[in-house]
Design a protein around this motif. Structure first.
Motif, short mmCIF file in Angstrom:
data_model
loop_
_atom_site.label_atom_id
_atom_site.label_comp_id
_atom_site.label_asym_id
_atom_site.label_seq_id
_atom_site.Cartn_x
_atom_site.Cartn_y
_atom_site.Cartn_z
N LEU A 11 -73.24 36.20 15.27
CA LEU A 11 -72.77 34.85 14.98
C LEU A 11 -72.52 34.66 13.48
N LYS A 12 -73.45 35.15 12.67
CA LYS A 12 -73.36 34.94 11.22
C LYS A 12 -72.26 35.76 10.58
N TYR A 13 -72.17 37.04 10.91
CA TYR A 13 -71.28 37.93 10.19
C TYR A 13 -69.92 38.14 10.86
N VAL A 14 -69.82 37.84 12.15
CA VAL A 14 -68.58 38.12 12.86
C VAL A 14 -67.84 36.85 13.27
N ILE A 15 -68.59 35.83 13.72
CA ILE A 15 -67.95 34.65 14.29
C ILE A 15 -68.05 33.44 13.36
N LEU A 16 -69.26 32.92 13.22
CA LEU A 16 -69.43 31.64 12.53
C LEU A 16 -69.23 31.75 11.02
N GLY A 17 -69.79 32.79 10.41
CA GLY A 17 -69.67 32.93 8.97
C GLY A 17 -68.23 32.93 8.47
N PRO A 18 -67.38 33.82 8.98
CA PRO A 18 -65.97 33.83 8.55
C PRO A 18 -65.26 32.51 8.83
N LEU A 19 -65.56 31.88 9.97
CA LEU A 19 -64.92 30.61 10.32
C LEU A 19 -65.31 29.52 9.33
N LEU A 20 -66.59 29.45 8.99
CA LEU A 20 -67.05 28.42 8.07
C LEU A 20 -66.50 28.64 6.66
N ARG A 21 -66.38 29.88 6.25
CA ARG A 21 -65.79 30.16 4.93
C ARG A 21 -64.34 29.69 4.87
N LEU A 22 -63.63 29.85 5.97
CA LEU A 22 -62.24 29.41 6.04
C LEU A 22 -62.14 27.89 6.08
N LEU A 23 -63.03 27.27 6.85
CA LEU A 23 -62.96 25.83 7.06
C LEU A 23 -63.46 25.04 5.86
N PHE A 24 -64.59 25.47 5.26
CA PHE A 24 -65.23 24.68 4.21
C PHE A 24 -65.08 25.27 2.80
N ARG A 25 -64.63 26.52 2.68
CA ARG A 25 -64.48 27.17 1.37
C ARG A 25 -65.70 26.88 0.47
N PRO A 78 -71.76 11.58 10.52
CA PRO A 78 -72.34 11.38 11.85
C PRO A 78 -71.35 10.68 12.78
N GLY A 79 -71.22 11.23 13.98
CA GLY A 79 -70.30 10.66 14.96
C GLY A 79 -68.98 11.41 15.07
N ARG A 80 -68.64 12.20 14.05
CA ARG A 80 -67.41 12.97 14.10
C ARG A 80 -67.71 14.36 14.66
N LYS A 81 -67.06 14.71 15.77
CA LYS A 81 -67.36 15.96 16.44
C LYS A 81 -66.67 17.16 15.78
N ILE A 82 -65.44 16.98 15.36
CA ILE A 82 -64.68 18.08 14.76
C ILE A 82 -64.58 17.84 13.27
N PRO A 83 -65.09 18.75 12.44
CA PRO A 83 -65.04 18.53 10.99
C PRO A 83 -63.63 18.67 10.43
N ARG A 84 -63.38 17.96 9.35
CA ARG A 84 -62.13 18.14 8.62
C ARG A 84 -62.23 19.41 7.78
N MET A 85 -61.09 19.91 7.38
CA MET A 85 -61.08 21.03 6.44
C MET A 85 -61.25 20.49 5.02
N GLY A 86 -61.96 21.22 4.19
CA GLY A 86 -62.20 20.77 2.84
C GLY A 86 -63.10 21.76 2.12
N ARG A 87 -63.70 21.29 1.05
CA ARG A 87 -64.58 22.17 0.27
C ARG A 87 -65.95 21.53 0.13
N VAL A 88 -66.98 22.34 0.34
CA VAL A 88 -68.35 21.87 0.15
C VAL A 88 -69.01 22.71 -0.94
N THR A 89 -70.02 22.11 -1.54
CA THR A 89 -70.82 22.81 -2.55
C THR A 89 -72.26 22.86 -2.09
#
Length: 240
Positions: free
Chosen positions: A6-20, A160-171
Protein backbone atom coordinates in the motif's frame (compact mmCIF):
# COMPACT_ATOMS: atom_id res chain seq x y z
CA UNK A 1 3.09 -7.18 3.33
CA UNK A 2 -0.19 -5.28 2.83
CA UNK A 3 1.31 -2.22 4.52
CA UNK A 4 4.39 -2.25 2.27
CA UNK A 5 2.42 -2.76 -0.94
CA UNK A 6 0.00 0.00 0.00
CA UNK A 7 2.74 2.45 0.97
CA UNK A 8 5.28 1.90 -1.78
CA UNK A 9 3.19 0.66 -4.71
CA UNK A 10 -0.35 2.03 -4.42
CA UNK A 11 -1.06 4.77 -1.90
CA UNK A 12 2.35 6.42 -1.64
CA UNK A 13 2.75 7.23 -5.36
CA UNK A 14 -0.90 8.32 -5.60
CA UNK A 15 -0.60 10.70 -2.64
CA UNK A 16 2.62 12.20 -4.00
CA UNK A 17 0.83 12.92 -7.26
CA UNK A 18 -2.33 14.26 -5.61
CA UNK A 19 -0.85 16.36 -2.78
CA UNK A 20 2.77 17.03 -3.90
CA UNK A 21 3.82 17.02 -0.21
CA UNK A 22 6.62 19.26 0.99
CA UNK A 23 8.43 17.72 3.96
CA UNK A 24 10.25 19.87 6.51
CA UNK A 25 12.28 18.56 9.44
CA UNK A 26 12.46 14.90 8.43
CA UNK A 27 15.79 14.74 10.26
CA UNK A 28 13.82 15.10 13.51
CA UNK A 29 12.32 11.62 13.09
CA UNK A 30 14.57 9.17 14.98
CA UNK A 31 16.08 6.57 12.69
CA UNK A 32 15.43 3.88 15.30
CA UNK A 33 13.85 3.40 18.69
CA UNK A 34 10.51 4.32 20.18
CA UNK A 35 9.06 7.77 19.58
CA UNK A 36 5.63 9.41 19.46
CA UNK A 37 4.68 11.65 16.55
CA UNK A 38 1.95 14.00 17.80
CA UNK A 39 0.22 16.30 15.33
CA UNK A 40 -2.76 18.40 14.49
CA UNK A 41 -5.68 16.72 12.76
CA UNK A 42 -7.37 18.65 9.97
CA UNK A 43 -8.53 16.06 7.47
CA UNK A 44 -9.25 12.41 6.82
CA UNK A 45 -6.27 12.57 4.47
CA UNK A 46 -3.93 13.08 7.44
CA UNK A 47 -4.21 9.36 8.20
CA UNK A 48 -2.44 8.54 4.94
CA UNK A 49 -0.35 11.47 3.73
CA UNK A 50 2.08 11.71 6.62
CA UNK A 51 2.62 7.94 7.15
CA UNK A 52 3.21 7.49 3.43
CA UNK A 53 6.04 10.03 3.50
CA UNK A 54 7.89 8.62 6.51
CA UNK A 55 10.77 6.21 5.85
CA UNK A 56 9.82 4.29 9.03
CA UNK A 57 6.58 2.48 9.63
CA UNK A 58 4.25 4.32 12.00
CA UNK A 59 1.21 2.95 13.81
CA UNK A 60 -1.60 5.39 14.48
CA UNK A 61 -4.37 5.43 17.01
CA UNK A 62 -7.63 5.71 15.05
CA UNK A 63 -11.16 6.23 16.32
CA UNK A 64 -13.10 3.00 16.86
CA UNK A 65 -15.86 4.13 14.48
CA UNK A 66 -13.54 3.36 11.55
CA UNK A 67 -13.62 -0.30 12.62
CA UNK A 68 -17.34 -0.67 13.39
CA UNK A 69 -19.15 0.75 10.35
CA UNK A 70 -22.17 -1.16 8.98
CA UNK A 71 -22.46 -3.07 5.73
CA UNK A 72 -19.86 -3.88 3.12
CA UNK A 73 -18.34 -0.40 3.23
CA UNK A 74 -17.86 -0.71 6.98
CA UNK A 75 -16.19 -4.11 6.69
CA UNK A 76 -13.87 -2.90 3.94
CA UNK A 77 -12.93 0.21 5.93
CA UNK A 78 -12.21 -1.88 9.03
CA UNK A 79 -10.12 -4.35 7.01
CA UNK A 80 -8.14 -1.48 5.51
CA UNK A 81 -7.32 0.15 8.85
CA UNK A 82 -6.40 -3.18 10.40
CA UNK A 83 -4.27 -4.03 7.39
CA UNK A 84 -2.18 -0.89 7.81
CA UNK A 85 -1.75 -1.62 11.51
CA UNK A 86 -3.97 1.05 13.02
CA UNK A 87 -5.19 0.70 16.62
CA UNK A 88 -8.89 1.37 17.33
CA UNK A 89 -9.59 3.83 20.15
CA UNK A 90 -12.90 3.80 22.01
CA UNK A 91 -13.36 7.43 23.03
CA UNK A 92 -16.03 6.66 25.62
CA UNK A 93 -13.33 6.51 28.31
CA UNK A 94 -12.76 4.06 31.15
CA UNK A 95 -11.50 0.55 30.45
CA UNK A 96 -12.00 0.94 26.70
CA UNK A 97 -9.60 3.89 26.55
CA UNK A 98 -7.12 2.10 28.81
CA UNK A 99 -6.97 -0.86 26.43
CA UNK A 100 -6.00 1.50 23.60
CA UNK A 101 -3.26 3.03 25.77
CA UNK A 102 -1.96 -0.44 26.59
CA UNK A 103 -1.87 -1.35 22.89
CA UNK A 104 -0.04 1.89 22.10
CA UNK A 105 2.48 1.21 24.85
CA UNK A 106 3.06 -2.18 23.25
CA UNK A 107 4.01 -0.44 20.00
CA UNK A 108 6.46 1.81 21.84
CA UNK A 109 7.77 -1.13 23.84
CA UNK A 110 8.84 -2.75 20.58
CA UNK A 111 10.86 0.34 19.70
CA UNK A 112 8.47 1.51 16.98
CA UNK A 113 6.89 4.82 15.98
CA UNK A 114 3.47 5.69 17.33
CA UNK A 115 1.29 8.40 15.80
CA UNK A 116 -1.39 10.22 17.75
CA UNK A 117 -3.68 13.22 17.34
CA UNK A 118 -3.88 14.76 20.83
CA UNK A 119 -7.03 16.73 19.90
CA UNK A 120 -8.85 13.40 19.77
CA UNK A 121 -10.85 14.27 16.64
CA UNK A 122 -10.55 16.23 13.44
CA UNK A 123 -10.83 19.98 13.65
CA UNK A 124 -14.15 20.97 12.10
CA UNK A 125 -13.11 24.57 11.40
CA UNK A 126 -9.35 24.49 10.86
CA UNK A 127 -8.47 25.74 14.35
CA UNK A 128 -6.23 23.91 16.83
CA UNK A 129 -8.00 22.64 19.93
CA UNK A 130 -6.88 21.65 23.40
CA UNK A 131 -4.97 18.37 23.56
CA UNK A 132 -6.07 15.40 25.61
CA UNK A 133 -3.54 14.09 28.09
CA UNK A 134 -3.25 10.51 26.81
CA UNK A 135 -0.22 11.50 24.74
CA UNK A 136 1.58 12.68 27.87
CA UNK A 137 0.76 9.52 29.81
CA UNK A 138 2.13 7.36 26.99
CA UNK A 139 5.30 9.43 26.60
CA UNK A 140 6.07 9.30 30.32
CA UNK A 141 5.25 5.65 30.79
CA UNK A 142 7.20 4.54 27.72
CA UNK A 143 10.10 6.97 28.29
CA UNK A 144 9.68 8.03 24.66
CA UNK A 145 10.43 11.40 23.04
CA UNK A 146 7.60 13.26 21.33
CA UNK A 147 8.06 14.67 17.84
CA UNK A 148 5.54 17.48 17.20
CA UNK A 149 4.05 17.50 13.72
CA UNK A 150 2.07 20.13 11.84
CA UNK A 151 -0.01 19.38 8.77
CA UNK A 152 -0.71 22.37 6.53
CA UNK A 153 -3.09 22.40 3.58
CA UNK A 154 -5.04 19.19 4.13
CA UNK A 155 -8.03 21.06 5.59
CA UNK A 156 -8.37 23.13 2.42
CA UNK A 157 -8.01 20.10 0.15
CA UNK A 158 -10.27 17.75 2.10
CA UNK A 159 -12.23 19.42 4.91
CA UNK A 160 -14.56 17.29 7.07
CA UNK A 161 -17.50 16.12 4.99
CA UNK A 162 -15.68 16.11 1.66
CA UNK A 163 -15.18 12.55 0.43
CA UNK A 164 -12.90 13.18 -2.54
CA UNK A 165 -9.92 15.49 -1.90
CA UNK A 166 -8.98 18.28 -4.25
CA UNK A 167 -5.57 18.31 -5.86
CA UNK A 168 -3.11 20.71 -4.30
CA UNK A 169 -0.01 20.97 -2.17
CA UNK A 170 0.40 20.14 1.50
CA UNK A 171 3.28 20.75 3.87
CA UNK A 172 4.30 18.39 6.66
CA UNK A 173 6.54 19.86 9.37
CA UNK A 174 8.32 17.83 12.02
CA UNK A 175 9.73 19.67 15.01
CA UNK A 176 12.68 18.77 17.21
CA UNK A 177 11.94 15.84 19.57
CA UNK A 178 10.67 16.91 22.98
CA UNK A 179 12.37 15.28 25.95
CA UNK A 180 10.21 14.86 29.04
CA UNK A 181 12.61 12.73 31.06
CA UNK A 182 12.37 15.24 33.93
CA UNK A 183 8.81 14.02 34.45
CA UNK A 184 9.36 10.25 34.22
CA UNK A 185 7.48 8.44 36.96
CA UNK A 186 5.01 11.32 37.38
CA UNK A 187 2.40 10.23 34.83
CA UNK A 188 -0.15 9.82 37.62
CA UNK A 189 -0.07 13.51 38.50
CA UNK A 190 -2.79 15.46 36.72
CA UNK A 191 -0.91 18.76 36.70
CA UNK A 192 2.16 17.12 35.17
CA UNK A 193 0.39 15.39 32.30
CA UNK A 194 -1.56 18.57 31.59
CA UNK A 195 1.65 20.59 31.43
CA UNK A 196 3.35 18.05 29.16
CA UNK A 197 0.36 17.97 26.83
CA UNK A 198 0.18 21.75 26.67
CA UNK A 199 3.87 21.93 25.81
CA UNK A 200 3.34 19.50 22.94
CA UNK A 201 0.34 21.47 21.66
CA UNK A 202 2.26 24.74 21.90
CA UNK A 203 4.95 23.35 19.63
CA UNK A 204 2.33 22.14 17.13
CA UNK A 205 0.71 25.58 17.27
CA UNK A 206 4.02 27.34 16.65
CA UNK A 207 4.64 25.23 13.55
CA UNK A 208 1.10 25.25 12.13
CA UNK A 209 0.17 28.90 12.70
CA UNK A 210 -3.41 27.91 13.49
CA UNK A 211 -5.75 29.84 15.74
CA UNK A 212 -5.82 28.12 19.14
CA UNK A 213 -8.97 27.29 21.11
CA UNK A 214 -8.45 26.27 24.76
CA UNK A 215 -11.34 23.84 24.69
CA UNK A 216 -11.76 20.23 23.59
CA UNK A 217 -12.87 19.94 19.97
CA UNK A 218 -15.36 17.21 20.84
CA UNK A 219 -17.14 19.47 23.32
CA UNK A 220 -17.38 22.33 20.82
CA UNK A 221 -18.72 19.99 18.15
CA UNK A 222 -21.35 18.63 20.53
CA UNK A 223 -22.48 22.12 21.50
CA UNK A 224 -22.79 23.21 17.90
CA UNK A 225 -24.73 20.07 16.99
CA UNK A 226 -27.13 20.70 19.89
CA UNK A 227 -27.61 24.31 18.81
CA UNK A 228 -28.33 23.28 15.23
CA UNK A 229 -30.78 20.68 16.46
CA UNK A 230 -32.54 23.29 18.57
CA UNK A 231 -32.75 25.72 15.66
CA UNK A 232 -34.19 23.01 13.42
CA UNK A 233 -36.76 22.10 16.06
CA UNK A 234 -37.87 25.75 16.40
CA UNK A 235 -38.20 26.09 12.64
CA UNK A 236 -40.36 22.96 12.48
CA UNK A 237 -42.63 24.30 15.21
CA UNK A 238 -43.02 27.62 13.40
CA UNK A 239 -43.78 25.95 10.08
CA UNK A 240 -46.43 23.74 11.70
Amino acid sequence: MFYRVLKYVILGPLLRLLFRPRIEGMENIPESGAAIVAGNHLSFSDHFVMPAMLPRRITFLAKAEYFTGPGLKGRLTAAFFRGVGQIPVDRSGGKASQSAIDAALGVLGRGELLGIYPEGTRSHDGRLYRGRTGVAVMALRAHAPVVPCAMLGTFELQPPGRKIPRMGRVTIRFGAPLDFSRFYGMEGQREVVRAVTDEIMYQVLAMSGQEYVDRYAGDVKAEQAAQQKGVAARLRRKSS
